[in-house]
Write a protein that holds these residues in place. Sequence first.
Motif, PDB file in Angstrom:
ATOM      1  N   LYS A 169       7.558 -59.419  25.373  1.00 16.22           N
ATOM      2  CA  LYS A 169       7.531 -60.900  24.899  1.00 16.22           C
ATOM      3  C   LYS A 169       8.679 -61.645  25.248  1.00 16.22           C
ATOM      4  O   LYS A 169       9.792 -60.990  25.227  1.00 16.22           O
ATOM      5  CB  LYS A 169       6.900 -61.096  23.743  1.00 16.22           C
ATOM      6  N   SER A 170       8.632 -62.572  26.126  1.00 16.72           N
ATOM      7  CA  SER A 170       9.657 -63.478  26.478  1.00 16.72           C
ATOM      8  C   SER A 170      10.604 -64.005  25.363  1.00 16.72           C
ATOM      9  O   SER A 170      10.089 -64.085  24.241  1.00 16.72           O
ATOM     10  CB  SER A 170       9.161 -64.862  26.932  1.00 16.72           C
ATOM     11  N   GLY A 171      11.747 -63.899  25.195  1.00 15.46           N
ATOM     12  CA  GLY A 171      12.696 -64.298  24.234  1.00 15.46           C
ATOM     13  C   GLY A 171      12.969 -63.079  23.289  1.00 15.46           C
ATOM     14  O   GLY A 171      13.945 -63.224  22.443  1.00 15.46           O
ATOM     15  N   VAL A 221      14.184 -61.125  45.490  1.00 17.87           N
ATOM     16  CA  VAL A 221      15.479 -60.884  45.486  1.00 17.87           C
ATOM     17  C   VAL A 221      16.647 -61.767  44.994  1.00 17.87           C
ATOM     18  O   VAL A 221      17.221 -61.507  44.019  1.00 17.87           O
ATOM     19  CB  VAL A 221      15.966 -60.443  46.804  1.00 17.87           C
ATOM     20  N   PRO A 222      16.568 -63.171  44.963  1.00 22.09           N
ATOM     21  CA  PRO A 222      17.574 -64.005  44.531  1.00 22.09           C
ATOM     22  C   PRO A 222      17.397 -64.019  42.898  1.00 22.09           C
ATOM     23  O   PRO A 222      18.390 -63.999  42.104  1.00 22.09           O
ATOM     24  CB  PRO A 222      16.927 -65.356  44.877  1.00 22.09           C
ATOM     25  N   TYR A 223      16.266 -63.653  42.397  1.00 14.42           N
ATOM     26  CA  TYR A 223      15.895 -63.681  40.832  1.00 14.42           C
ATOM     27  C   TYR A 223      16.355 -61.995  40.344  1.00 14.42           C
ATOM     28  O   TYR A 223      16.685 -61.788  39.171  1.00 14.42           O
ATOM     29  CB  TYR A 223      14.735 -63.946  40.487  1.00 14.42           C
ATOM     30  N   MET A 224      16.274 -61.028  41.186  1.00 17.52           N
ATOM     31  CA  MET A 224      16.543 -59.775  40.876  1.00 17.52           C
ATOM     32  C   MET A 224      17.989 -59.648  40.772  1.00 17.52           C
ATOM     33  O   MET A 224      18.481 -58.909  39.919  1.00 17.52           O
ATOM     34  CB  MET A 224      16.005 -58.734  41.769  1.00 17.52           C
ATOM     35  N   ARG A 225      18.716 -60.348  41.632  1.00 16.16           N
ATOM     36  CA  ARG A 225      20.002 -60.442  41.396  1.00 16.16           C
ATOM     37  C   ARG A 225      20.683 -60.860  40.160  1.00 16.16           C
ATOM     38  O   ARG A 225      21.834 -60.678  39.631  1.00 16.16           O
ATOM     39  CB  ARG A 225      20.808 -61.134  42.557  1.00 16.16           C
ATOM     40  N   LEU A 226      19.751 -61.911  39.388  1.00 15.20           N
ATOM     41  CA  LEU A 226      20.217 -62.378  38.271  1.00 15.20           C
ATOM     42  C   LEU A 226      20.032 -61.406  37.160  1.00 15.20           C
ATOM     43  O   LEU A 226      20.606 -61.579  36.215  1.00 15.20           O
ATOM     44  CB  LEU A 226      19.658 -63.670  37.852  1.00 15.20           C
ATOM     45  N   ALA A 227      18.930 -60.498  37.046  1.00 16.99           N
ATOM     46  CA  ALA A 227      18.676 -59.821  36.117  1.00 16.99           C
ATOM     47  C   ALA A 227      19.525 -58.736  35.846  1.00 16.99           C
ATOM     48  O   ALA A 227      20.416 -58.388  36.392  1.00 16.99           O
ATOM     49  CB  ALA A 227      17.387 -58.963  36.613  1.00 16.99           C
ATOM     50  N   ILE A 250      14.109 -67.522  34.620  1.00 22.22           N
ATOM     51  CA  ILE A 250      15.238 -66.398  34.474  1.00 22.22           C
ATOM     52  C   ILE A 250      16.492 -66.922  34.388  1.00 22.22           C
ATOM     53  O   ILE A 250      16.956 -67.693  35.255  1.00 22.22           O
ATOM     54  CB  ILE A 250      15.156 -65.258  35.497  1.00 22.22           C
ATOM     55  N   GLN A 251      17.391 -66.487  33.264  1.00 19.84           N
ATOM     56  CA  GLN A 251      18.766 -66.596  33.395  1.00 19.84           C
ATOM     57  C   GLN A 251      19.599 -65.167  33.666  1.00 19.84           C
ATOM     58  O   GLN A 251      19.061 -64.191  33.635  1.00 19.84           O
ATOM     59  CB  GLN A 251      19.034 -66.945  31.817  1.00 19.84           C
ATOM     60  N   LYS A 252      20.628 -65.453  33.905  1.00 20.07           N
ATOM     61  CA  LYS A 252      21.688 -64.364  34.182  1.00 20.07           C
ATOM     62  C   LYS A 252      21.777 -63.482  32.881  1.00 20.07           C
ATOM     63  O   LYS A 252      21.887 -63.733  31.958  1.00 20.07           O
ATOM     64  CB  LYS A 252      23.096 -64.900  34.352  1.00 20.07           C
ATOM     65  N   GLY A 253      21.576 -62.076  33.439  1.00 22.78           N
ATOM     66  CA  GLY A 253      21.334 -60.890  32.556  1.00 22.78           C
ATOM     67  C   GLY A 253      19.986 -60.534  31.680  1.00 22.78           C
ATOM     68  O   GLY A 253      19.911 -59.699  30.978  1.00 22.78           O
ATOM     69  N   ASP A 254      19.009 -61.334  32.155  1.00 19.63           N
ATOM     70  CA  ASP A 254      17.391 -61.492  31.370  1.00 19.63           C
ATOM     71  C   ASP A 254      16.920 -60.137  32.057  1.00 19.63           C
ATOM     72  O   ASP A 254      17.275 -59.556  33.175  1.00 19.63           O
ATOM     73  CB  ASP A 254      16.939 -62.669  31.908  1.00 19.63           C
ATOM     74  N   ILE A 255      16.186 -59.602  31.228  1.00 17.63           N
ATOM     75  CA  ILE A 255      15.251 -58.517  31.789  1.00 17.63           C
ATOM     76  C   ILE A 255      14.014 -59.271  32.527  1.00 17.63           C
ATOM     77  O   ILE A 255      13.330 -59.948  32.055  1.00 17.63           O
ATOM     78  CB  ILE A 255      14.795 -57.607  30.692  1.00 17.63           C
ATOM     79  N   LEU A 256      14.069 -58.814  33.667  1.00 22.07           N
ATOM     80  CA  LEU A 256      12.847 -59.222  34.798  1.00 22.07           C
ATOM     81  C   LEU A 256      11.729 -58.284  34.596  1.00 22.07           C
ATOM     82  O   LEU A 256      11.785 -57.463  34.884  1.00 22.07           O
ATOM     83  CB  LEU A 256      13.307 -59.316  36.251  1.00 22.07           C
ATOM     84  N   VAL A 257      10.665 -58.940  33.916  1.00 18.82           N
ATOM     85  CA  VAL A 257       9.406 -58.196  33.703  1.00 18.82           C
ATOM     86  C   VAL A 257       8.365 -59.001  34.640  1.00 18.82           C
ATOM     87  O   VAL A 257       7.818 -59.906  34.294  1.00 18.82           O
ATOM     88  CB  VAL A 257       8.886 -58.026  32.309  1.00 18.82           C
ATOM     89  N   THR A 258       7.643 -58.010  35.324  1.00 16.22           N
ATOM     90  CA  THR A 258       6.595 -58.654  36.445  1.00 16.22           C
ATOM     91  C   THR A 258       5.718 -57.603  36.764  1.00 16.22           C
ATOM     92  O   THR A 258       5.769 -56.256  36.584  1.00 16.22           O
ATOM     93  CB  THR A 258       7.285 -59.305  37.438  1.00 16.22           C
ATOM     94  N   LYS A 259       4.587 -57.946  37.695  1.00 16.36           N
ATOM     95  CA  LYS A 259       3.609 -56.839  38.151  1.00 16.36           C
ATOM     96  C   LYS A 259       4.363 -56.034  39.380  1.00 16.36           C
ATOM     97  O   LYS A 259       4.232 -54.828  39.209  1.00 16.36           O
ATOM     98  CB  LYS A 259       2.492 -57.463  38.757  1.00 16.36           C
ATOM     99  N   MET A 260       4.819 -56.700  40.201  1.00 12.00           N
ATOM    100  CA  MET A 260       5.438 -55.957  41.318  1.00 12.00           C
ATOM    101  C   MET A 260       6.588 -57.127  42.065  1.00 12.00           C
ATOM    102  O   MET A 260       6.157 -58.273  42.116  1.00 12.00           O
ATOM    103  CB  MET A 260       4.254 -55.558  42.267  1.00 12.00           C
TER     104      MET A 260
END
Length: 442
Positions: free
Chosen positions: A70-72, A27-33, A11-21
Amino acid sequence: VFSPEEAAKEIQKGDILVTKMTNPDWVPYMRLAGAIVTDEGGMTCHAAIVSRELGIPCIVGAREATKLMKSGETYTVDARSGVIYEGRVEELVKPAEEERAAAAVAVAQAPVVTGTKIYVNISIPDVAEKIAKETQADGVGLLRAEHLMLSVGKHPRLLIEEGGEQKMIDAFAEGIRQVAQAFYPKPVVYRFLDFKPDEFLSLPGGEKYEKEAGHVGPNPLIGYRGAFRYIKEPDIFRLECRAIKKVREEYGLKNVWVMVPFVRRVEEFVQAKKIMEEEGLKQGPDFKVWIMVEVPSTVLLIDKFVEAGIDGVSFGTNDLTMLILGIDRDDAAVQEIYDERNLAVRRAISHVIRVCKKHGVTTSVCGQAPSNYPEMVEFFIREGATSISVNPDKVIETRNLVASIERKLMLEELANLRKRLDNLERGRRPEDGSLDWAPELD
């Protein structure tokens, strides 16, 4: 992505985080999303709660997002309508400058005065100062501890085994200090650690001290958690108490109070309070001890908890609704019947408030119900709750709503008073009707 480890790599800054739960590990990666989408969960799940605090668009319970997205690729997430569009939809993408300008206008207005205190829920200490300035809340009704544990980076039992108790005390004290200082002298109600045994398995020591220790049961939401853990593992609970004492005594921030979560039995509260006292945390005018009302047994025994010495209660409507209605709040398959407005839930809340009012015990709410349903705000005000704690994005809106409800209640009281006075005046009139209005003049 399907794990925090995978998110750390991709994950990079501004990406959409897509996951199951998500859980606190994310949290550290949610803050980048730039946005968050999960297959599972409901309005009270971890992703829904934390994303609101971070101000990130979020859609939960999408079911097949991890398969279809899909990623990308480029997507636009419209969290207001719950729709995900392929590609970039310009009319839905608001410039950040507009958002900041709107917030600045709201903050520039003087806060509306209300009789009911409007508190805010906080999970991440780093954003406390920003939230305090933007919301002008009357205090913090819920400071969650789970993210402080993540900042330590190890399971507390492993820390103790390695002699790292002071590391945990210092890390917790620093996080609590940040929040207490940002809101000083307004109260900050710190909820003791309430992590479920499955939430910290990825931390070093998690597998050993949760799974191998037999703590991870078939349903962690009603398993080894809350006050019961403090009694079973008092050495960990004592570290939290020492962190609170450090904030209050060394930093001089006496506005920190505490709240014991997921209390099932009166005995648990009594024992937890005894440990607090042994660690130098004694109830008094500037140190209040609350409990969360999340379990039906707490509702039925609220008079006994009052006798045990609680200063206040805060309704955790997320778990209270789950346990009264028998619905897993994280199960997307039954979300359509998960409703905090259910009469059974409201009756339970009403009973607790009545008993607490009778004995001068503070009543608050920190669950998602007031943030999600304006009618629940009116319900709590009418019942007599002394404060309402909501997500950061709902503080100003809730304050304005509470002010209008309080005005409506005052007008209703005036109308009732006028009616009673009119009835009293009629009772004083001569029985011969000599003062009655002449019918022919109507």
